[in-house]
Design a protein around this motif. Structure first.
Motif, PDB file in Angstrom:
ATOM      1  N   LEU A  18       0.838  -1.200   0.000  1.00 29.40           N
ATOM      2  CA  LEU A  18       0.000   0.000   0.000  1.00 29.40           C
ATOM      3  C   LEU A  18       0.873   1.251   0.000  1.00 29.40           C
ATOM      4  O   LEU A  18       0.619   2.204  -0.750  1.00 29.40           O
ATOM      5  CB  LEU A  18      -0.939  -0.012   1.206  1.00 29.40           C
ATOM      6  CG  LEU A  18      -1.852   1.196   1.387  1.00 29.40           C
ATOM      7  CD1 LEU A  18      -2.687   1.465   0.135  1.00 29.40           C
ATOM      8  CD2 LEU A  18      -2.740   0.998   2.614  1.00 29.40           C
ATOM      9  N   ALA A  19       1.930   1.250   0.799  1.00 32.16           N
ATOM     10  CA  ALA A  19       2.854   2.389   0.832  1.00 32.16           C
ATOM     11  C   ALA A  19       3.506   2.587  -0.538  1.00 32.16           C
ATOM     12  O   ALA A  19       3.611   3.719  -1.027  1.00 32.16           O
ATOM     13  CB  ALA A  19       3.916   2.181   1.909  1.00 32.16           C
ATOM     14  N   ALA A  20       3.925   1.500  -1.161  1.00 30.83           N
ATOM     15  CA  ALA A  20       4.554   1.591  -2.481  1.00 30.83           C
ATOM     16  C   ALA A  20       3.572   2.147  -3.512  1.00 30.83           C
ATOM     17  O   ALA A  20       3.936   2.988  -4.339  1.00 30.83           O
ATOM     18  CB  ALA A  20       5.060   0.219  -2.914  1.00 30.83           C
ATOM     19  N   TRP A  21       2.317   1.705  -3.455  1.00 28.08           N
ATOM     20  CA  TRP A  21       1.299   2.209  -4.371  1.00 28.08           C
ATOM     21  C   TRP A  21       1.064   3.703  -4.150  1.00 28.08           C
ATOM     22  O   TRP A  21       0.957   4.463  -5.114  1.00 28.08           O
ATOM     23  CB  TRP A  21      -0.013   1.428  -4.198  1.00 28.08           C
ATOM     24  CG  TRP A  21      -1.109   1.964  -5.042  1.00 28.08           C
ATOM     25  CD1 TRP A  21      -1.327   1.721  -6.366  1.00 28.08           C
ATOM     26  CD2 TRP A  21      -2.138   2.869  -4.622  1.00 28.08           C
ATOM     27  NE1 TRP A  21      -2.432   2.422  -6.792  1.00 28.08           N
ATOM     28  CE2 TRP A  21      -2.949   3.128  -5.737  1.00 28.08           C
ATOM     29  CE3 TRP A  21      -2.443   3.468  -3.406  1.00 28.08           C
ATOM     30  CZ2 TRP A  21      -4.051   3.974  -5.673  1.00 28.08           C
ATOM     31  CZ3 TRP A  21      -3.543   4.313  -3.347  1.00 28.08           C
ATOM     32  CH2 TRP A  21      -4.331   4.547  -4.468  1.00 28.08           C
ATOM     33  N   LEU A  47       2.297   2.256  11.682  1.00 27.21           N
ATOM     34  CA  LEU A  47       3.487   1.929  12.478  1.00 27.21           C
ATOM     35  C   LEU A  47       4.774   2.074  11.678  1.00 27.21           C
ATOM     36  O   LEU A  47       5.781   2.561  12.188  1.00 27.21           O
ATOM     37  CB  LEU A  47       3.398   0.491  13.011  1.00 27.21           C
ATOM     38  CG  LEU A  47       2.423   0.235  14.141  1.00 27.21           C
ATOM     39  CD1 LEU A  47       2.292  -1.266  14.382  1.00 27.21           C
ATOM     40  CD2 LEU A  47       2.889   0.930  15.404  1.00 27.21           C
ATOM     41  N   HIS A  48       4.743   1.637  10.429  1.00 27.75           N
ATOM     42  CA  HIS A  48       5.980   1.568   9.637  1.00 27.75           C
ATOM     43  C   HIS A  48       6.130   2.682   8.612  1.00 27.75           C
ATOM     44  O   HIS A  48       7.222   2.886   8.085  1.00 27.75           O
ATOM     45  CB  HIS A  48       6.082   0.199   8.965  1.00 27.75           C
ATOM     46  CG  HIS A  48       6.180  -0.911   9.952  1.00 27.75           C
ATOM     47  ND1 HIS A  48       7.337  -1.185  10.651  1.00 27.75           N
ATOM     48  CD2 HIS A  48       5.249  -1.777  10.423  1.00 27.75           C
ATOM     49  CE1 HIS A  48       7.120  -2.185  11.481  1.00 27.75           C
ATOM     50  NE2 HIS A  48       5.855  -2.549  11.360  1.00 27.75           N
ATOM     51  N   VAL A  53       0.154   8.501   6.871  1.00 31.14           N
ATOM     52  CA  VAL A  53      -1.167   8.366   7.507  1.00 31.14           C
ATOM     53  C   VAL A  53      -1.506   9.632   8.284  1.00 31.14           C
ATOM     54  O   VAL A  53      -0.797  10.019   9.205  1.00 31.14           O
ATOM     55  CB  VAL A  53      -1.182   7.149   8.453  1.00 31.14           C
ATOM     56  CG1 VAL A  53      -2.528   7.003   9.143  1.00 31.14           C
ATOM     57  CG2 VAL A  53      -0.826   5.876   7.687  1.00 31.14           C
ATOM     58  N   SER A  54      -2.626  10.259   7.914  1.00 34.27           N
ATOM     59  CA  SER A  54      -3.069  11.439   8.666  1.00 34.27           C
ATOM     60  C   SER A  54      -4.055  11.048   9.765  1.00 34.27           C
ATOM     61  O   SER A  54      -4.046  11.642  10.837  1.00 34.27           O
ATOM     62  CB  SER A  54      -3.704  12.473   7.733  1.00 34.27           C
ATOM     63  OG  SER A  54      -4.873  11.955   7.127  1.00 34.27           O
ATOM     64  N   ARG A  55      -4.901  10.067   9.503  1.00 36.28           N
ATOM     65  CA  ARG A  55      -5.903   9.612  10.474  1.00 36.28           C
ATOM     66  C   ARG A  55      -6.235   8.147  10.224  1.00 36.28           C
ATOM     67  O   ARG A  55      -6.149   7.681   9.096  1.00 36.28           O
ATOM     68  CB  ARG A  55      -7.198  10.386  10.322  1.00 36.28           C
ATOM     69  CG  ARG A  55      -7.095  11.809  10.672  1.00 36.28           C
ATOM     70  CD  ARG A  55      -8.462  12.484  10.627  1.00 36.28           C
ATOM     71  NE  ARG A  55      -8.315  13.778  11.232  1.00 36.28           N
ATOM     72  CZ  ARG A  55      -8.029  14.879  10.557  1.00 36.28           C
ATOM     73  NH1 ARG A  55      -7.902  14.839   9.270  1.00 36.28           N
ATOM     74  NH2 ARG A  55      -7.882  16.023  11.180  1.00 36.28           N
TER      75      ARG A  55
END
Length: 76
Positions: A18-21, A47-48, A53-55
């Motif tokens: 998800l982060a990579a996307w 966490l990572h 992530v805002s909320r």
């Protein structure tokens, strides 16, 4: 459509994907609403990759990790 992975992905791997996307499409930060498994994924993302992530809004989050398959590999 992507191919099915050779083995089940861990929650950490899902969060990293998800982060990579998000990086790929240019999303710098987002609010997430998680339901069941996606609660675990978004918590792991927070966490990572906290800068993404805002909320978090968590619905039907799991209260234990001892019986949830690959999710047992979550960060402590």
């Amino acid at each position: 459509m992507s191919e099915k992975p050779p083995q089940a992905l861990t929650v950490r791997e899902l969060a990293d994907a998800l982060a990579a996307w998000m990086h790929e499409v240019g999303l710098k930060r987002a609010a997430f609403v998680g339901n069941s498994l996606s609660c675990e994924v978004t918590v792991e993302l927070a966490l990572h990759h906290p800068e993404l992530v805002s909320r978090l809004v968590l619905q039907l989050a799991w209260d234990r990790r001892d019986s949830c398959g690959p999710a047992q590999q979550l960060a402590p």
